[in-house]
Motif scaffolding. Structure first.
Motif, short mmCIF file in Angstrom:
data_model
loop_
_atom_site.label_atom_id
_atom_site.label_comp_id
_atom_site.label_asym_id
_atom_site.label_seq_id
_atom_site.Cartn_x
_atom_site.Cartn_y
_atom_site.Cartn_z
N GLU A 1 0.82 -1.20 0.00
CA GLU A 1 0.00 0.00 0.00
C GLU A 1 0.86 1.26 0.00
N CYS A 2 0.39 2.26 -0.72
CA CYS A 2 1.18 3.48 -0.91
C CYS A 2 1.10 4.43 0.28
N MET A 3 0.35 4.06 1.33
CA MET A 3 0.23 4.96 2.49
C MET A 3 1.58 5.19 3.17
N PHE A 4 2.53 4.26 2.96
CA PHE A 4 3.84 4.43 3.59
C PHE A 4 4.57 5.67 3.05
N LEU A 5 4.16 6.15 1.89
CA LEU A 5 4.77 7.37 1.35
C LEU A 5 4.34 8.62 2.12
N MET A 6 3.35 8.47 3.00
CA MET A 6 2.94 9.58 3.85
C MET A 6 3.83 9.71 5.09
N ASP A 7 4.60 8.68 5.39
CA ASP A 7 5.34 8.64 6.66
C ASP A 7 6.30 9.80 6.87
N PRO A 8 7.05 10.26 5.84
CA PRO A 8 7.98 11.37 6.09
C PRO A 8 7.30 12.65 6.58
N SER A 9 5.99 12.78 6.33
CA SER A 9 5.27 13.97 6.80
C SER A 9 4.93 13.88 8.29
N PHE A 10 5.05 12.67 8.86
CA PHE A 10 4.68 12.40 10.26
C PHE A 10 3.18 12.55 10.51
N VAL A 11 2.39 12.73 9.45
CA VAL A 11 0.93 12.70 9.55
C VAL A 11 0.48 11.55 8.66
N THR A 12 0.35 10.38 9.24
CA THR A 12 0.18 9.17 8.44
C THR A 12 -0.58 8.11 9.22
N PRO A 13 -1.42 7.33 8.56
CA PRO A 13 -2.11 6.23 9.26
C PRO A 13 -1.17 5.08 9.62
N THR A 14 0.02 5.06 9.04
CA THR A 14 0.95 3.95 9.27
C THR A 14 1.23 3.73 10.74
N PHE A 15 1.43 4.82 11.49
CA PHE A 15 1.84 4.68 12.88
C PHE A 15 0.75 3.97 13.70
N TRP A 16 -0.52 4.27 13.40
CA TRP A 16 -1.61 3.59 14.10
C TRP A 16 -1.75 2.15 13.61
N VAL A 17 -1.54 1.92 12.34
CA VAL A 17 -1.64 0.55 11.81
C VAL A 17 -0.63 -0.37 12.49
N LEU A 18 0.56 0.14 12.75
CA LEU A 18 1.66 -0.70 13.23
C LEU A 18 1.84 -0.69 14.74
N ALA A 19 1.14 0.19 15.45
CA ALA A 19 1.32 0.24 16.90
C ALA A 19 0.10 0.86 17.57
N PRO A 20 -0.21 0.47 18.83
CA PRO A 20 -1.39 0.99 19.52
C PRO A 20 -1.17 2.38 20.11
N VAL A 21 -0.99 3.36 19.22
CA VAL A 21 -0.76 4.75 19.65
C VAL A 21 -2.11 5.49 19.58
N PHE A 22 -2.92 5.31 20.60
CA PHE A 22 -4.30 5.81 20.59
C PHE A 22 -4.36 7.33 20.48
N GLY A 23 -3.53 8.01 21.25
CA GLY A 23 -3.54 9.47 21.20
C GLY A 23 -3.14 9.99 19.84
N TYR A 24 -2.20 9.32 19.19
CA TYR A 24 -1.78 9.75 17.86
C TYR A 24 -2.93 9.62 16.86
N LEU A 25 -3.67 8.52 16.92
CA LEU A 25 -4.80 8.34 16.00
C LEU A 25 -5.80 9.48 16.16
N ASP A 26 -6.17 9.80 17.40
CA ASP A 26 -7.13 10.89 17.64
C ASP A 26 -6.60 12.21 17.06
N TRP A 27 -5.31 12.45 17.25
CA TRP A 27 -4.70 13.68 16.74
C TRP A 27 -4.68 13.69 15.21
#
Length: 233
Positions: free
Chosen positions: A34-60
């Motif tokens: 999936e191409c969503m990994f190309l969003m990662d350098p912006s640090f605003v990306t669904p990848t971080f929630w997909v790969l880890a239970p970072v609840f506060g990050y998802l809400d943000w």
């Protein structure tokens, strides 16, 4: 190519940490991803929630302006595309785009968009099962009911944003495909997409699809089984 060798090592380590992942989401160093990994350098990306239970990050993340991340995404695609001497058409896929149709089309006005649709109850169960495997790879005791509630909120938000965007788009701007039709007749669905966007589909292309389907039948890597009650829903 050292990059490919490194990729194979990373995939092997990931599969060790997330056993059974291929039945839920096939992962291989030479397969599409999936191409969503190309969003990662912006640090605003669904990848971080997909790969880890970072609840506060998802809400943000769900409340962020996505114009800048999608601009970065476009620039990375331009960089990749410039390395292809043939200039082939890019085929991209990520469920996260569902919520950001406006941002996507502002960056790519001539993009041909295909949206797949599936029973939302089954989608929710599948997403929770996949995320349970991914979160368990980085967390000893993931809170699966809390994760499931967060996913339910996220999926509702994706659907609401998508419907709001489609309300003001021209009819036919997005081609709709049902998941059941895609599974029942994948080649027919590919023909439908090519016809809708006036794209050529040669006999050679069709034969390649047939060979791929023969080699990679559904459930080849195991059947994905999930139940809503496993996640308190």
């Amino acid at each position: 190519d050292l990059r490919r060798d490194l990729g194979k090592l990373q995939i092997s380590a990931f599969k060790w940490a997330a056993p059974g992942i291929d039945a839920k989401h096939r992962v291989d160093s030479d397969d599409p991803e999936e191409c969503m990994f190309l969003m990662d350098p912006s640090f605003v990306t669904p990848t971080f929630w997909v790969l880890a239970p970072v609840f506060g990050y998802l809400d943000w993340m769900l409340d962020q302006d996505m114009e800048a991340p999608y601009s970065s995404y476009r620039e990375l695609l331009q960089h990749l595309y410039a390395q292809d001497p043939v200039g082939r058409r890019l085929v991209l896929k990520a469920p996260s785009h569902t919520s950001f149709v406006d941002e996507l089309l502002r960056q790519f006005p001539d993009m041909m968009v295909v949206q797949t649709h599936r029973n939302p109850v089954k989608v929710t169960g599948s997403v929770n099962s996949l995320f349970a495997t991914l979160h368990s790879a980085v967390c000893d005791d993931p809170d699966l009911p809390r994760m499931a509630r967060s996913n339910l909120h996220m999926l509702q938000r994706l659907a609401d944003d998508n419907l709001a965007a489609r309300d003001h788009l021209d009819e036919g701007r997005i081609l709709d495909v049902h998941f059941e039709d895609l599974v029942a007749d994948p080649i027919g669905t590919v023909r439908l997409i090519h016809h809708a966007y006036d794209l050529e589909l040669s006999d050679t292309d069709v034969r390649r699809l047939e060979v791929y389907l023969e080699r990679r039948p559904r459930h080849r890597f195991g059947k994905h089984v999930y139940r809503a009650e496993d996640f308190g829903l």
